[in-house]
Scaffold this active site. Structure first.
Site, PDB file in Angstrom:
ATOM      1  N   GLU A  43       0.751  -1.099  -0.016  1.00 28.43           N
ATOM      2  CA  GLU A  43       0.005   0.181  -0.051  1.00 28.43           C
ATOM      3  C   GLU A  43       0.975   1.189   0.010  1.00 28.43           C
ATOM      4  O   GLU A  43       2.063   1.189   0.409  1.00 28.43           O
ATOM      5  CB  GLU A  43      -0.825   0.051   1.232  1.00 28.43           C
ATOM      6  CG  GLU A  43      -1.916   1.075   1.382  1.00 28.43           C
ATOM      7  CD  GLU A  43      -2.953   1.154   2.534  1.00 28.43           C
ATOM      8  OE1 GLU A  43      -3.811   1.598   2.525  1.00 28.43           O
ATOM      9  OE2 GLU A  43      -2.614   0.587   3.596  1.00 28.43           O
ATOM     10  N   LYS A 116     -10.155   0.578  -2.179  1.00 32.50           N
ATOM     11  CA  LYS A 116     -10.101   0.087  -0.777  1.00 32.50           C
ATOM     12  C   LYS A 116     -11.346   0.710  -0.029  1.00 32.50           C
ATOM     13  O   LYS A 116     -11.913   1.899  -0.056  1.00 32.50           O
ATOM     14  CB  LYS A 116      -9.087   0.869   0.094  1.00 32.50           C
ATOM     15  CG  LYS A 116      -8.867   0.335   1.641  1.00 32.50           C
ATOM     16  CD  LYS A 116      -7.702   1.419   2.138  1.00 32.50           C
ATOM     17  CE  LYS A 116      -7.556   0.836   3.448  1.00 32.50           C
ATOM     18  NZ  LYS A 116      -6.442   1.551   4.161  1.00 32.50           N
ATOM     19  N   CYS A 156      -4.994  -3.726   3.599  1.00 26.63           N
ATOM     20  CA  CYS A 156      -4.661  -2.945   4.745  1.00 26.63           C
ATOM     21  C   CYS A 156      -5.677  -3.133   6.018  1.00 26.63           C
ATOM     22  O   CYS A 156      -5.993  -4.446   6.415  1.00 26.63           O
ATOM     23  CB  CYS A 156      -4.089  -1.528   4.910  1.00 26.63           C
ATOM     24  SG  CYS A 156      -3.160  -1.157   6.298  1.00 26.63           S
TER      25      CYS A 156
END
Length: 267
Positions: A43, A116, A156
């Site tokens: 990321e 995301k 994440c």
């Protein structure tokens, strides 16, 4: 062949995109040299700015920009599947971007995209993060078909939401590009990764930021590959580098046959 070598790249990204491109180029070549047929970057790999707003100035339009050109060229040069960690894509909303994973096939063609969904927020003492200030959340689950099976895409903070992974359906591999903080990573990173592998009976490949960045932020690192039984097959604690391992579809099938938990689900 039932085995495929895959790799996670770990970086300590800087505020300068050109520096990060050079680092990624070197580490991707290292992964290719180890025989990787699929590689993921972490990321925020193209930019870890001095402030959260720095990435907004580097937002690219889909299909247009030096970061995307770099990823396509690297996939084509090395002939592997490249999962491009995340980069900032224009959201159409002033001051905010999409934190996007782009996938390129071995010919360098776009193969998949995931924005995301879950945005990190954390405050403890002087340590505070609020991704929603500069990021627009995604809305759709992401996956693609690789030669060894379906690959589920996540980023994440998504790791804390198991329902996202159930929504992917049956996958052979989950990828998790990340920039976990040292505080939360020390407490939860490995146990969450292993849990996602065990409950979905699949491989997990996690590619992390790993070190102290120029902006003072410390990321946890520990990029790793985990097998479908929950075993850690390889990891890199901190610093730049590459973690490689093999996906074995025969092992995947054996785990699911001996403990058919996915077939036993009631909800």
């Amino acid at each position: 062949m039932s085995k495929t070598t895959i790799a996670a790249v770990q970086m300590v990204s800087t505020p300068k995109v050109e520096e990060n491109l050079d680092t990624a180029r070197r580490l991707l070549a290292e992964a290719a040299g180890k025989g990787a047929r699929l590689v993921t970057l972490p990321e925020y790999w193209p930019i870890m700015g001095m402030s959260d707003t720095d990435k907004v100035g580097h937002a690219e339009r889909p299909g247009d920009g030096p970061i995307q050109e770099f990823m396509a060229a690297q996939a084509r040069e090395h002939g592997f599947w490249l999962i491009g960690g995340t980069l900032p894509l224009a959201s159409g909303e002033a001051g905010r971007v999409l934190n996007t994973t782009l996938v390129y096939d071995p010919e360098g063609q776009p193969a998949s995209r995931y924005d995301k969904i879950h945005l990190f927020g954390f405050t403890r003492g002087s340590e505070s993060y609020d991704e929603a200030r500069t990021i627009v959340p995604g809305e759709a689950v992401g996956s693609f078909e690789a030669p060894f099976g379906r690959v589920g895409l996540s980023v994440c903070y998504d790791l804390r939401f198991p329902e996202l992974y159930r929504a992917m359906g049956e996958v052979a591999l989950i990828v998790v590009p990340a920039a976990f903080t040292h505080t939360t990573g020390l407490a939860h990173w490995e146990v969450l990764l292993r849990a996602r592998a065990i409950e979905n009976q699949c491989y997990v490949l996690a590619s992390a930021q790993g070190g102290t960045h120029r902006n003072g932020r410390r990321t946890f690192g520990h990029s790793m590959m985990i097998g479908p039984w929950g075993e850690v097959l390889g990891q890199l604690p901190e610093g730049e580098g590459v973690v490689c391992g093999e996906i074995d579809t025969a092992v995947l099938a054996e785990v699911r046959q001996s403990l058919p938990a996915l077939k036993h689900r009631k909800l």
